[in-house]
Design a protein around this motif. Structure first.
Motif, mmCIF file in Angstrom:
data_model
loop_
_atom_site.group_PDB
_atom_site.id
_atom_site.type_symbol
_atom_site.label_atom_id
_atom_site.label_comp_id
_atom_site.label_asym_id
_atom_site.label_seq_id
_atom_site.Cartn_x
_atom_site.Cartn_y
_atom_site.Cartn_z
ATOM 1 N N VAL A 5 0.863 -1.187 0.000
ATOM 2 C CA VAL A 5 0.000 0.000 0.000
ATOM 3 C C VAL A 5 0.898 1.236 0.000
ATOM 4 C CG1 VAL A 5 -1.815 1.278 1.184
ATOM 5 C CG2 VAL A 5 -1.798 -1.227 1.273
ATOM 6 N N ILE A 6 0.848 2.002 -1.068
ATOM 7 C CA ILE A 6 1.679 3.194 -1.208
ATOM 8 C C ILE A 6 0.904 4.401 -0.714
ATOM 9 C CG2 ILE A 6 2.943 4.662 -2.823
ATOM 10 C CD1 ILE A 6 3.234 2.176 -4.616
ATOM 11 N N GLY A 7 1.396 4.998 0.375
ATOM 12 C CA GLY A 7 0.711 6.102 1.028
ATOM 13 C C GLY A 7 0.141 5.637 2.360
ATOM 14 N N SER A 8 0.347 6.436 3.410
ATOM 15 C CA SER A 8 -0.136 6.032 4.741
ATOM 16 C C SER A 8 -0.946 7.135 5.395
ATOM 17 C CB SER A 8 1.040 5.634 5.633
ATOM 18 O OG SER A 8 1.978 6.689 5.744
ATOM 19 N N GLY A 9 -1.761 7.807 4.584
ATOM 20 C CA GLY A 9 -2.701 8.781 5.124
ATOM 21 C C GLY A 9 -3.937 8.075 5.642
ATOM 22 N N TYR A 10 -5.059 8.800 5.763
ATOM 23 C CA TYR A 10 -6.286 8.207 6.293
ATOM 24 C C TYR A 10 -6.688 6.961 5.514
ATOM 25 C CZ TYR A 10 -7.259 12.164 9.376
ATOM 26 O OH TYR A 10 -7.199 13.095 10.378
ATOM 27 N N VAL A 11 -6.645 7.047 4.201
ATOM 28 C CA VAL A 11 -7.055 5.903 3.380
ATOM 29 C C VAL A 11 -5.994 4.806 3.418
ATOM 30 C CG1 VAL A 11 -7.620 5.112 1.055
ATOM 31 C CG2 VAL A 11 -8.486 7.316 1.879
ATOM 32 N N ARG A 160 -15.481 6.931 5.755
ATOM 33 C CA ARG A 160 -15.820 8.160 6.468
ATOM 34 C C ARG A 160 -14.822 8.355 7.598
ATOM 35 N NH1 ARG A 160 -21.708 6.405 8.120
ATOM 36 N NH2 ARG A 160 -20.557 4.450 8.226
ATOM 37 N N GLU A 161 -14.193 9.529 7.649
ATOM 38 C CA GLU A 161 -13.294 9.801 8.758
ATOM 39 C C GLU A 161 -14.079 9.716 10.063
ATOM 40 O OE1 GLU A 161 -10.559 13.064 8.529
ATOM 41 O OE2 GLU A 161 -10.638 13.035 6.344
ATOM 42 N N GLY A 162 -13.447 9.122 11.073
ATOM 43 C CA GLY A 162 -14.126 8.871 12.330
ATOM 44 C C GLY A 162 -14.738 7.479 12.387
ATOM 45 N N ARG A 163 -14.980 6.896 11.201
ATOM 46 C CA ARG A 163 -15.515 5.534 11.109
ATOM 47 C C ARG A 163 -14.816 4.746 10.009
ATOM 48 N NH1 ARG A 163 -21.887 4.951 11.365
ATOM 49 N NH2 ARG A 163 -21.121 2.825 11.491
ATOM 50 N N PHE A 267 -15.522 15.804 0.354
ATOM 51 C CA PHE A 267 -16.676 16.390 -0.317
ATOM 52 C C PHE A 267 -16.285 17.610 -1.141
ATOM 53 C CE2 PHE A 267 -20.406 14.758 2.482
ATOM 54 C CZ PHE A 267 -20.171 13.495 2.010
ATOM 55 N N ARG A 268 -15.585 18.526 -0.511
ATOM 56 C CA ARG A 268 -15.241 19.761 -1.222
ATOM 57 C C ARG A 268 -14.342 19.483 -2.422
ATOM 58 N NH1 ARG A 268 -12.811 25.271 1.560
ATOM 59 N NH2 ARG A 268 -12.552 26.460 -0.349
ATOM 60 N N LYS A 269 -13.350 18.641 -2.228
ATOM 61 C CA LYS A 269 -12.412 18.326 -3.309
ATOM 62 C C LYS A 269 -13.101 17.562 -4.439
ATOM 63 C CE LYS A 269 -9.415 14.957 -2.712
ATOM 64 N NZ LYS A 269 -9.555 13.990 -3.838
ATOM 65 N N GLY A 328 -14.959 12.218 15.988
ATOM 66 C CA GLY A 328 -14.234 10.981 15.729
ATOM 67 C C GLY A 328 -12.948 11.156 14.965
ATOM 68 N N THR A 329 -12.547 12.407 14.702
ATOM 69 C CA THR A 329 -11.321 12.659 13.945
ATOM 70 C C THR A 329 -10.677 13.945 14.439
ATOM 71 O OG1 THR A 329 -10.416 13.043 11.722
ATOM 72 C CG2 THR A 329 -12.608 13.892 12.145
ATOM 73 N N ASP A 330 -9.370 14.093 14.159
ATOM 74 C CA ASP A 330 -8.695 15.352 14.470
ATOM 75 C C ASP A 330 -8.504 16.212 13.222
ATOM 76 O OD1 ASP A 330 -6.779 13.875 13.139
ATOM 77 O OD2 ASP A 330 -5.245 14.020 14.697
ATOM 78 N N ASP A 331 -9.175 15.845 12.149
ATOM 79 C CA ASP A 331 -9.036 16.528 10.858
ATOM 80 C C ASP A 331 -9.844 17.827 10.855
ATOM 81 O OD1 ASP A 331 -8.597 17.190 8.226
ATOM 82 O OD2 ASP A 331 -9.283 15.275 7.405
ATOM 83 N N ILE A 332 -9.187 18.927 10.533
ATOM 84 C CA ILE A 332 -9.880 20.228 10.470
ATOM 85 C C ILE A 332 -10.010 20.744 9.038
ATOM 86 C CG2 ILE A 332 -9.078 20.840 12.786
ATOM 87 C CD1 ILE A 332 -7.086 22.786 11.373
ATOM 88 N N ARG A 333 -9.619 19.957 8.071
ATOM 89 C CA ARG A 333 -9.659 20.430 6.689
ATOM 90 C C ARG A 333 -11.079 20.822 6.276
ATOM 91 N NH1 ARG A 333 -6.593 15.601 3.700
ATOM 92 N NH2 ARG A 333 -7.715 14.464 5.342
ATOM 93 N N ASN A 334 -11.214 22.085 5.844
ATOM 94 C CA ASN A 334 -12.502 22.641 5.418
ATOM 95 C C ASN A 334 -13.564 22.588 6.512
ATOM 96 O OD1 ASN A 334 -11.578 23.139 2.699
ATOM 97 N ND2 ASN A 334 -11.777 20.941 2.332
#
Length: 423
Positions: A5-11, A160-163, A267-269, A328-334
């Motif tokens: 798996v290339i990339g270790s972000g949320y997904v 879904r972030e948080g789940r 959603f925004r992106k 359920g997340t620490d993400d503040i994007r948008n």
């Protein structure tokens, strides 16, 4: 199976942990050595419900490891997932530079492989990207033919972030866009332990599924917010209306929670990218664009209600409960909180804020905010509720001025209470 798996972000990290928990041998690849070290020590580099526990279990069991060595990881894997980011550019198009770079770097070790491997694009990309951009790069770098020497699939994520962990392990559906039948069959084997329908289609259709799904959900939220805004003016409780609507199986109750608007990166992106793609072929998406405009206006209604109760905001101390774009997340994007806090400061207010997980991230954007515990936030002249964290139902709101953007039932106990789309 041997999975890379290339990339270790949320997904990427969720995918890695999820497949490892099913007994697969998974290698997570990231360019950041600090992130790799964290993963190998069983610590997620961001907060996501249940992720730390599962990461610790899978690394302890030797099912998951992280590395910066992409060539080695690809060379020892039969299925290679690309989960790198595709951020928005200023014009709404997506930045494919990380996807292209991943394809180039995959192609080199692919050249030396004798066995049939499948490259799976899981990054969100507009229809046509996998076939018109990714495959030509893979073929050029590997010197091999897609569909003959190696396989290619498109496998959109619906996390879904948080789940995210729960969503990955218990999906509504698994969508596989296949370049050739052998590719799709091999990827299907990886998902055979998942209890969900597997839908096979061509690459572009699979890419479109993600954009269509997110655009529909975003528009559904904007729709119920529009109805909520009308209900507010008419003295109607939009949640009673939404509950009755939700019993219609054609509508369902999900995503009918009126409030301060949606946030997050996806959603925004994704909606922006679909709008731009449609414009490029001469078809303006009027309905979806209208939904975006509703969402842009919605958080500012919180300030209209606030000024109704406290007047001019210059010199006033205002509290904000909730900074992440969702619980359920620490993400503040948008996050709608970003818009609201920025406007509060612009209008001369001082801000006290609390969030269970996102204060450190928010502090990087607004260091001038006073970050404190929720009780101190509630001691402000008025408080805005921007995220529906469960713990906010346990606070004492009596005697406070509350403007609620997320329907926190306990907050209604105060005499001076107003909901954004309800009384």
């Amino acid at each position: 199976m041997e999975v890379c798996v290339i990339g270790s972000g949320y997904v990427g990290l969720t995918v890695s942990v999820g497949f490892a928990s099913k007994g697969n041998s998974v290698t997570s690849v990231d360019v950041d050595e600090e992130i790799v070290e964290k993963i190998n020590s069983g610590n997620a580099p961001f907060f996501e419900e249940s992720l730390d526990e599962m990461l610790e279990d899978t690394t302890d069991e030797g099912l998951l490891r992280a590395t910066t060595d992409l060539k080695d990881a690809v060379g020892n894997s039969s299925i290679i997932f690309v989960t790198v980011g595709t951020p928005s550019k200023e014009d709404g198009t997506i930045d494919l530079s990380s996807v292209k770079k991943s394809a180039e770097e995959i192609g080199q070790p692919l050249r030396k492989k004798d066995d049939y491997s499948v490259v799976v694009v899981k990054s969100t990309v507009v229809p046509g990207t996998t076939e018109e951009t990714v495959i030509p790069i893979l073929e050029e770098e590997s010197g091999k033919r897609a569909g003959e020497d190696f396989g290619v699939c498109m496998n959109p994520e619906f996390l879904r972030e948080g789940r995210a962990v729960s969503d990955f392990l218990n999906p509504d559906r698994i969508v596989i866009g296949e370049y050739d039948e052998q590719s799709g069959d091999l990827l299907s084997e990886l998902y055979e332990d998942f209890d969900a329908p597997v839908l096979k289609m061509d690459l572009s259709s699979a890419e479109m599924v993600k954009y269509a799904s997110n655009s529909f959900l975003a528009t559904k939220i904007s729709f119920i917010n529009e109805i909520g805004n009308i209900c507010k003016e008419l003295g109607i409780d939009v949640y009673d209306v939404a509950e009755a609507m939700g019993y219609d199986e054609r509508i369902s109750e999900r995503f009918l929670r009126a409030g301060a608007g949606y946030g997050g990166s996806c959603f925004r992106k994704d909606v922006g990218a679909l709008i731009k793609s449609a414009e490029d072929i001469g078809y303006p998406l009027k309905l979806i664009k209208a939904g975006v405009k509703v969402n842009e206006r919605q958080p500012l209604k919180m300030l209209d209600l606030l000024e109704k109760h406290v007047g001019d905001l210059q010199g006033r101390e205002i509290g904000v409960l909730g900074l992440s774009f969702k619980p359920g997340t620490d993400d503040i994007r948008n996050s709608p909180s970003l818009r609201v806090v920025g406007e509060l400061l612009k209008r001369g207010a001082s801000v006290k804020a609390y969030d269970p997980k996102a204060m450190e991230n928010f502090k990087e954007v607004y260091p001038e905010v006073d970050y404190c515990d929720p009780e101190e936030v509630l001691n402000s002249e008025a408080t805005l509720i921007m995220t529906d964290w469960g713990e906010f139902e346990e606070l004492d709101y009596r005697g406070k001025v509350i403007i609620d953007g997320r329907r926190i039932e306990k907050a209604k106990e105060t005499e001076t209470y107003e909901g954004i789309c309800w009384s």
